[in-house]
Scaffold this active site. Structure first.
Site, PDB file in Angstrom:
ATOM      1  N   ASP A 178     -23.801 -39.840  89.041  1.00 37.17           N
ATOM      2  CA  ASP A 178     -24.674 -40.088  87.895  1.00 37.17           C
ATOM      3  C   ASP A 178     -24.162 -39.287  86.646  1.00 37.17           C
ATOM      4  OD1 ASP A 178     -25.839 -37.829  88.368  1.00 37.17           O
ATOM      5  OD2 ASP A 178     -27.460 -38.777  89.553  1.00 37.17           O
ATOM      6  N   LYS A 179     -25.006 -39.944  85.494  1.00 38.89           N
ATOM      7  CA  LYS A 179     -24.646 -39.365  84.112  1.00 38.89           C
ATOM      8  C   LYS A 179     -25.083 -37.820  84.250  1.00 38.89           C
ATOM      9  CE  LYS A 179     -25.611 -40.124  79.344  1.00 38.89           C
ATOM     10  NZ  LYS A 179     -26.284 -41.012  78.517  1.00 38.89           N
TER      11      LYS A 179
END
Length: 226
Positions: free
Chosen positions: A98-99
């Site tokens: 995820d970011k």
């Protein structure tokens, strides 16, 4: 095989992206527009953007993802991993980080291998270093190790080891979306740092943040046979 599987196996795109190519009427099979789920043979005349498709040389890349990069092949997404790496051939990420997370992610044009690595049934190990917002204790380690209820399922048992007052390592064999963050949150903790350091036999060691390297023949063979 199905048309999307063939395009993926040939190294053009993922199966999902192949469906998008078909929807956009960019794929022709034996003179007619392809349809999703269509069965094809390797002897068929298959065109993508009016160019006949053929197996591409396989590419296998290990990348040390910085925080803020999005693990998607969608070019319209800002800070997407493909634009960041700017690899000269088409590749796509195997799974996601995820970011807000960082660390090791593999990219390839080998759809068959990607499916194998991502299959939860194969129990492939992925190792992470994690820091949380408050001190952990033996109960935290035990609960994380034995599995956490997330929604309507319980995560698999996994290996968890304390590395400091707020720091631990964890080895997962499944890949639920934002799994570690959700596991920690269910126990009242917030993740402040998350880094993946290993996928099966591939280590992040020696890859600077934001850099990538090609996998060795030995690494590739182990991934394929694992």
């Amino acid at each position: 095989m199905r048309i999307n599987k063939l395009l993926s196996n040939y190294g053009y795109c993922s199966r999902k992206e192949a469906n998008k190519l078909i929807q956009d009427k960019r794929v022709i099979v034996n003179g007619e527009l392809a349809i999703e789920g269509q069965w094809v043979e390797e002897t068929d005349t298959i065109l993508l953007d009016n160019v006949r498709v053929k197996p591409k040389d396989k590419v296998y890349v290990a990348f040390n993802k910085p925080v803020g990069i999005v693990c998607t092949a969608a070019k319209e997404t800002e800070n997407n991993i493909i634009d960041y790496i700017d690899y000269p051939e088409y590749i796509f990420p195997i799974g996601r980080l995820d970011k807000p997370s960082q660390g090791l992610i593999l990219l390839t044009n080998d759809g068959e291998l990607a499916d194998k690595i991502l299959s939860a049934e194969n129990y492939h190990e992925k190792e992470y270093i994690v820091e949380v917002d408050k001190d952990i204790d033996d109960e935290f380690i035990l609960n994380m190790s034995n599995g956490i209820k997330i929604g309507d399922r319980i995560t698999r048992k996994c290996q968890v080891k304390a590395l400091g007052e707020k720091k631990f390592s964890i080895i997962l064999t499944e890949g639920m979306n934002r799994q570690i963050r959700k596991m920690c949150k269910s126990l009242g903790y917030e993740v402040t740092f998350l880094k993946r350091i290993r996928i099966m036999n591939v280590l992040i060691d020696g890859i600077e943040e934001g850099k990538w390297r090609n996998l060795s023949i030995k690494e590739i063979n182990t991934l394929k046979n694992g």
